[in-house]
Every structure is written in structure tokens, then in C-alpha cells.
Scaffold this active site. Structure first.
Site, mmCIF file in Angstrom:
data_model
loop_
_atom_site.group_PDB
_atom_site.id
_atom_site.type_symbol
_atom_site.label_atom_id
_atom_site.label_comp_id
_atom_site.label_asym_id
_atom_site.label_seq_id
_atom_site.Cartn_x
_atom_site.Cartn_y
_atom_site.Cartn_z
ATOM 1 N N LYS A 1 -2.868 4.467 -2.653
ATOM 2 C CA LYS A 1 -2.582 3.668 -1.451
ATOM 3 C C LYS A 1 -3.191 4.339 -0.217
ATOM 4 C CE LYS A 1 1.969 5.832 -0.900
ATOM 5 N NZ LYS A 1 3.324 5.757 -1.493
ATOM 6 N N ARG B 1 14.708 0.621 -0.122
ATOM 7 C CA ARG B 1 13.449 0.093 0.427
ATOM 8 C C ARG B 1 13.265 -1.231 -0.310
ATOM 9 N NH1 ARG B 1 7.890 3.614 0.134
ATOM 10 N NH2 ARG B 1 7.942 2.911 -2.041
ATOM 11 N N TYR C 1 -7.377 18.350 30.160
ATOM 12 C CA TYR C 1 -6.463 17.545 30.972
ATOM 13 C C TYR C 1 -5.150 18.268 31.230
ATOM 14 C CZ TYR C 1 -9.595 13.827 29.399
ATOM 15 O OH TYR C 1 -10.690 13.059 29.112
ATOM 16 N N MET D 1 -9.535 12.429 23.227
ATOM 17 C CA MET D 1 -9.729 11.316 22.290
ATOM 18 C C MET D 1 -10.863 11.600 21.309
ATOM 19 S SD MET D 1 -10.292 7.292 23.126
ATOM 20 C CE MET D 1 -8.655 6.832 23.652
HETATM 21 C C1 LIG Z 1 3.730 6.548 -2.511
HETATM 22 C C2 LIG Z 1 4.377 6.194 -3.774
HETATM 23 C C3 LIG Z 1 4.204 6.995 -4.909
HETATM 24 C C4 LIG Z 1 3.480 8.324 -4.864
HETATM 25 O O1 LIG Z 1 4.303 9.292 -4.256
HETATM 26 P P1 LIG Z 1 3.823 10.828 -4.119
HETATM 27 O O2 LIG Z 1 4.991 11.524 -3.589
HETATM 28 O O3 LIG Z 1 2.672 10.795 -3.167
HETATM 29 O O4 LIG Z 1 3.408 11.252 -5.468
HETATM 30 C C5 LIG Z 1 4.745 6.559 -6.104
HETATM 31 N N1 LIG Z 1 5.429 5.407 -6.165
HETATM 32 C C6 LIG Z 1 5.633 4.609 -5.099
HETATM 33 C C7 LIG Z 1 6.408 3.352 -5.261
HETATM 34 C C8 LIG Z 1 5.125 4.979 -3.856
HETATM 35 O O5 LIG Z 1 5.343 4.210 -2.792
#
Ligand SMILES: *Cc1c(COP(=O)(O)O)cnc(C)c1O
Length: 384
Positions: free
Chosen positions: A47, A145, A276, A325
Site C-alpha cells: 500500500k 477500524r 527563516y 520547502m
Molecule cells: C498495513 C497493513 C498491513 C501491514 O502492516 P505492517 O505492520 O506494515 O506489516 C497488514 N494488514 C493490513 C490490513 C494493513 O492495513
């Protein structure tokens, strides 16, 4: 006296600000995880642009290292992988947009689902496209969640059973996610395992037998073997980052280093304020250098006030004043680096640079948070 430090022949081979990605490290880290999983298949979590490492190259490196599946939140990322020719099974666990379901079915992307109404929309997409959609039912075992709560689980299972009987849906998995796996002794870990077992048992008794039960992410994969079930999902550890709050590297190697170049070098007198707000003053007559990197590239502005040190031509020097920036100034004291010389913001630590974990700790951020702030458009240089 001239204070500008120059160089008659500025080598244009110097890359600008870029991330160097060690794909061999991602493959090797995956192998470490495959061994730790002791026979349980590993899903590589890619992701957020593979935690900033570049979606497609990182996914391929993880598959090369022995991962057998890929996972992410967004369907869009799954489709990008398919367009790039990646054929491994892919799960998108937060397919929140109905418009994605047809494309997901056609591209053979598996979908996470937490509610009967959404499952019905997926089943319609499957029917429209003449092939079943593979789903993973998500149960909320304590993270609060996504996922069906304990109260809603029976309806989801029943909806899945019917849709499967009708031929539109294949229930490939049942999954959940830990709240406190980074702290292996936390009582919620055992409680979530129990809740997960209950949910799976309920599904099986109700006639829904998933091929893949999965709960563990990196931390639980490395520390809680009874959470492995049929599949483990690893993100952080793939990229060489410790998933535990207490650290511990498990033989993993950080795969990214963030690098830039000295753009300008000059001498300034003792007491001169820098950047700055003039929050920093050089303690003695000093050389400062300007590096073309800033918070637009993901370097947090607070790195300046925290006195973070970057590596310039092999030596660590602190950031002087706030990060801008697109520009950051370092106080390199009596050193005389020339324009074009390399600056390392973080890396595996081999050359004496900060690791991402150390940098994150100094800034009170998560390593993943820093990675996620690096824009996708920043050049990545892949090494294998
Ligand atoms: C992000 C995520 C993972 C991976 O988690 P890590 O701690 O980075 O290994 C696995 N399962 C779900 C549902 C996630 O959202």
C-alpha cells in the site's frame, strides 16, 4: 575575500534529490519473512506506493523473494499492478468505491468486504461480468477500524453463503487486523486471536469455509506464531523496518536511502543567523551548504529545529535552522564540501548516515509516516 566555495568542473552526473531503492534488500527481507513464517505463505503489503519504495518494482522484488500474494487498501493500486503484468493473487482490502468493482472482477483482484450491502454490489458486478468475485470477509476483532463487528458478523456470513451458493461470490478468505501487535505481550493480542477463532468457527459451522484465514502483519509474523493461520501480511518488515516498538532488526535491511547533493557552499561569520526566523546561529566562522531538498520532498520541517544530522561527503553535519520547502541549509563547520558532493538524509547506516528509524525517533514520527510523505514524483533509482 570570497566566501563562495566553487568548483571549476561541476559534475552533472550528480543526481538531484532522489530515493535509492535496494530491490535486493526487499527480496532478501522477504526471504527472511518467508523463513520466519515457517511454511505459511506471505502476502507482501504494498500500500501507499509500497511504503514509498515504488509500487511495481517493490512488488516484483517481494515476489522474487518468495512472497506469494500482494495486498493493499486501494483497488486502484491493484489495477496498476495488473496493468504492469503482475499475475500473483492480489487483495484490495478497502474497496470503498463501487465504480471499481467491475474492473476488479475483470482483473481478478480479490476484495475485502465488511457488510452485506457491499457484498451485494460486488455480487452484481460479478454477475454482470460473468465470473465470480473472490472476497475476503473482514471481521473486526478489536481494532475498530474496518470489518464486521461481532454483532454484524452472522449477517455478513449468511450473505456470503447465499452469494456463494448463487455462484457470484467465492469466499477466499476471512481476515482481521491487530491493534497492538507492535507490543507482543499486550493483552489485546490474545483477545483478538480468540475473537478471530470464534468468527472463523462461526463461518465454518454456517457453511462458509474460507481457504485463507489471516490476521498477522509484520510484528505478529515475527513474534506471535499462533497468529499465522494460513497467510501472513507483511509490510514494514519487507522494507527493512522493525515492526516492534522496542526495535529489533531480525536480520532485515532498510531498502531505501534518501539522497541529495550540495548545491551551494559558502563561509559565513560567527553569530550569523540561518534560515527563516534566524533560529540558528553559527557558533564560529563556518561553512554552510544549501541542499536542494525540503519539506516538499518529505523532510519534515521540524528536522531543522531537532538538530538532525545529514551525511555530507561522508561526515555528519547538523541542519541549521528550519527546513524550507525545497531547500535545507547545513552547518558543516570547518569542512569545505564542494557543490555536487553527495548528501545522505537516511539509509541503511553503512556509511555513517542516520537510519530512517533513528530519524523518525528524533522527530517523534513513525518511519512509515516519513516514507508516506515522500512524493511519488520524487525520482527513485532502483538497484538490484
Ligand atoms: C498495513 C497493513 C498491513 C501491514 O502492516 P505492517 O505492520 O506494515 O506489516 C497488514 N494488514 C493490513 C490490513 C494493513 O492495513
Amino acid at each position: 575575500m570570497h566566501s563562495i566555495i566553487g568548483r571549476t568542473e561541476l559534475t552533472d552526473s550528480a543526481h538531484g534529490t532522489h530515493a535509492r531503492i535496494d530491490l535486493a534488500a526487499i527480496s532478501a527481507n522477504t526471504s527472511v519473512l518467508v523463513s520466519a513464517a515457517a511454511g505459511t505463505p506471505v502476502m507482501a503489503v504494498v500500500k501507499s506506493n509500497a511504503y514509498g519504495h515504488g509500487l511495481v518494482p517493490a512488488a516484483r522484488a517481494a515476489l522474487d523473494g518468495g512472497a506469494s500474494r500482494l495486498g493493499m487498501a486501494q483497488v486502484e493500486d491493484a489495477l496498476t499492478l495488473r496493468q504492469a503484468g503482475v499475475e500473483a493473487p492480489i487483495l484490495a482490502w478497502l474497496p470503498w468505491r463501487q465504480a471499481d468493482y467491475d474492473a476488479a472482477v475483470l482483473a481478478d483482484v480479490e476484495l475485502g468486504v465488511e457488510a452485506p450491502w457491499r457484498l451485494a454490489l460486488m455480487a452484481e458486478a460479478a454477475e454482470r461480468n460473468g465470473r465470480p468475485v473472490r472476497v475476503h470477509l473482514e471481521v473486526d476483532t478489536g481494532l475498530s477500524r474496518g470489518g464486521a463487528t461481532r454483532d454484524d458478523w452472522p449477517q455478513l456470513v449468511e450473505a456470503a453463503r447465499r452469494a456463494q451458493a448463487a455462484g457470484h461470490v467465492t469466499v477466499t478468505g476471512v481476515f482481521s487486523h491487530f491493534a497492538c501487535a507492535d507490543d507482543p505481550g499486550h493483552p489485546s493480542v490474545a483477545a483478538q486471536i480468540d475473537a478471530f477463532d470464534d468468527a472463523v468457527r462461526y463461518a465454518v459451522t454456517s457453511g462458509v469455509e474460507p481457504e485463507l484465514r489471516h490476521l498477522a502483519s509484520s510484528a505478529a509474523l515475527l513474534t506471535v506464531p499462533q497468529s499465522h493461520y494460513d497467510l501472513v501480511r507483511a509490510g514494514l518488515a519487507l522494507y527493512g523496518l522493525s515492526p516492534l516498538e522496542s526495535g529489533g532488526d531480525f536480520g532485515l535491511r532498510p531498502a531505501m536511502s534518501l539522497r541529495s547533493t550540495v548545491a551551494v557552499a559558502k563561509r559565513i561569520p560567527a553569530g550569523t543567523g540561518v534560515m527563516y526566523g534566524l533560529t540558528y546561529r553559527v557558533p564560529s566562522d563556518s561553512t554552510i551548504v544549501v541542499v536542494p531538498v525540503g519539506y516538499a520532498d518529505g523532510l519534515p520541517r521540524a528536522a531543522g529545529t531537532a538538530g538532525v544530522e545529514l551525511l555530507v561527503a561522508g561526515r555528519r553535519h547538523r541542519i541549521a535552522g528550519v527546513v524550507g520547502m525545497e531547500q535545507t541549509v547545513l552547518d558543516v563547520g570547518q569542512d569545505l564540501p564542494s557543490p555536487g558532493e553527495e548528501v545522505v538524509l537516511f539509509g541503511p547506516g553503512d556509511e555513517g548516515e542516520l537510519t530512517l528509524t533513528e530519524l523518525a525517533r528524533q522527530l517523534d514520527l513513525l518511519p512509515a509516516e516519513i516514507l508516506a510523505r515522500i512524493p511519488a514524483a520524487l525520482p527513485r533509482i532502483y538497484e538490484s
